[in-house]
Scaffold this active site. Structure first.
Site, mmCIF file in Angstrom:
data_model
loop_
_atom_site.group_PDB
_atom_site.id
_atom_site.type_symbol
_atom_site.label_atom_id
_atom_site.label_comp_id
_atom_site.label_asym_id
_atom_site.label_seq_id
_atom_site.Cartn_x
_atom_site.Cartn_y
_atom_site.Cartn_z
ATOM 1 N N TYR A 32 2.778 -13.951 -5.271
ATOM 2 C CA TYR A 32 1.997 -14.974 -5.975
ATOM 3 C C TYR A 32 0.780 -14.380 -6.670
ATOM 4 C CZ TYR A 32 -1.750 -14.978 -2.493
ATOM 5 O OH TYR A 32 -2.801 -14.613 -1.698
ATOM 6 N N LYS A 144 1.027 -8.640 -3.239
ATOM 7 C CA LYS A 144 0.439 -9.969 -3.034
ATOM 8 C C LYS A 144 1.560 -10.908 -2.587
ATOM 9 C CE LYS A 144 -3.389 -12.695 -4.803
ATOM 10 N NZ LYS A 144 -4.458 -12.331 -3.861
ATOM 11 N N GLU A 176 -10.237 -4.691 4.056
ATOM 12 C CA GLU A 176 -10.628 -5.776 3.143
ATOM 13 C C GLU A 176 -10.806 -7.056 3.937
ATOM 14 O OE1 GLU A 176 -7.527 -7.001 0.390
ATOM 15 O OE2 GLU A 176 -5.969 -6.357 1.782
ATOM 16 N N LEU A 200 -5.064 -5.056 -0.925
ATOM 17 C CA LEU A 200 -4.618 -5.660 -2.177
ATOM 18 C C LEU A 200 -5.677 -5.271 -3.210
ATOM 19 C CD1 LEU A 200 -4.706 -8.249 -4.281
ATOM 20 C CD2 LEU A 200 -2.496 -7.439 -3.466
#
Ligand SMILES: *Cc1c(COP(=O)(O)O)cnc(C)c1O
Length: 282
Positions: A32, A144, A176, A200
């Protein structure tokens, strides 16, 4: 009335029904993107679409029609006429009877819709608090993926602790946030985890690095520890919807003097300029 898109058709939002054999539903088997819309224009659409195709390809969904996807989101933006918002677009591997093995000759299924959202101006000024936790996600975090179980569980952990985001670490190395990238400032140098399979690679992250280059703010894409995070002069998180948000508290400890730092402010200014450049084009 909002118009959305699912599996080949634009429809009124309340008329869309999703096929229960969509592999997104059973397996989170898809990828996505979330793209920001400012002043009715997409921000960094190309970068997001490139990443969508790349993510799909990484999980073996090949031959996505990128041009068609750009058409779909462009048409959604025209139909919904949203000034300040975002478009969500997901691609699943297809529809078919539940079976772990891929089903032959299934076409990817696209779902896309828009939301009205505004810039998080208060938190961009005042900052947020975060907690830290173990990163137990899989080793393809550069994709993702729709499969966000660890991410939602870790976001919930933050909410329950009265914080805004959870910053993840693998054996002490900060990777992250649950849906954001993390930057620190140490000795005046901006630092963030390198773009590899552990994170990501955010489009906002890349914009921040571009601003740093433009403004001659020194930076390194180099891993740092939870200790470095706790002792940083400044900390901020980035994402499409959170933009550049200062972190003023980590695990209950105040960062710097507890307010937005100088470099964070400069990065925000540069990011704002990028957004306004786009709006001048209009
Ligand atoms: C989407 C996402 C980000 C932020 O990426 P942007 O392109 O800046 O929105 C960071 N981390 C994770 C895990 C994400 O899913």
């Amino acid at each position: 009335m909002k118009i959305s898109y699912y599996n080949g058709q634009f429809k009124n939002d309340d008329e869309i029904t999703v096929d229960y054999n969509d592999r997104a539903f059973y397996f989170g088997d898809g990828v996505y993107e979330v793209v920001r819309v400012y002043n009715n224009e997409f921000f960094t659409l190309d970068e997001h679409m490139d990443r969508l195709v790349r993510s799909a390809s990484e999980i073996g969904i090949e031959g996505l029609d990128r041009a068609r996807m750009v058409e779909i989101v462009t048409e959604l933006n025209e139909k919904n006429n949203i000034d300040d918002g975002s478009v969500y677009i997901q691609v699943s591997r297809g529809i078919g009877k539940r079976n772990h093995a891929y089903l032959a000759n299934k076409k990817p299924v696209v779902l896309a819709y828009m939301n009205e959202i505004s810039r998080p101006t208060a938190q961009m000024e005042e900052g947020i608090s975060v907690i830290t936790a173990d990163d137990y996600r899989w080793l393809k975090c550069h994709v993702k993926s729709l499969n966000l179980l660890a991410n939602v569980m870790e976001k919930e952990r933050a909410i329950r602790a009265g914080a805004h985001e959870t910053i993840l670490n693998r054996e002490g190395i900060v990777t992250e946030g649950s849906s954001t990238n993390v930057f620190i400032v140490k000795d005046g140098v901006l630092r963030t985890h390198p773009a590899n399979n552990m994170i990501l690679n955010g489009i906002t992250r890349l914009e921040v690095l571009k601003v740093a280059r433009d403004r001659k703010i020194p930076y390194e894409e180099k891993a740092f520890t939870v200790g470095d995070l706790m002792n940083a002069e400044e900390v901020f998180i980035t994402s499409t919807t959170q933009e550049v948000t200062p972190v003023t508290e980590v695990d209950g400890e105040v960062v710097g003097d507890g307010s937005k730092g100088r470099i964070t402010h400069a990065i925000q200014e540069g990011f704002d300029e990028e957004i306004h450049k786009l709006n001048l084009v209009k």
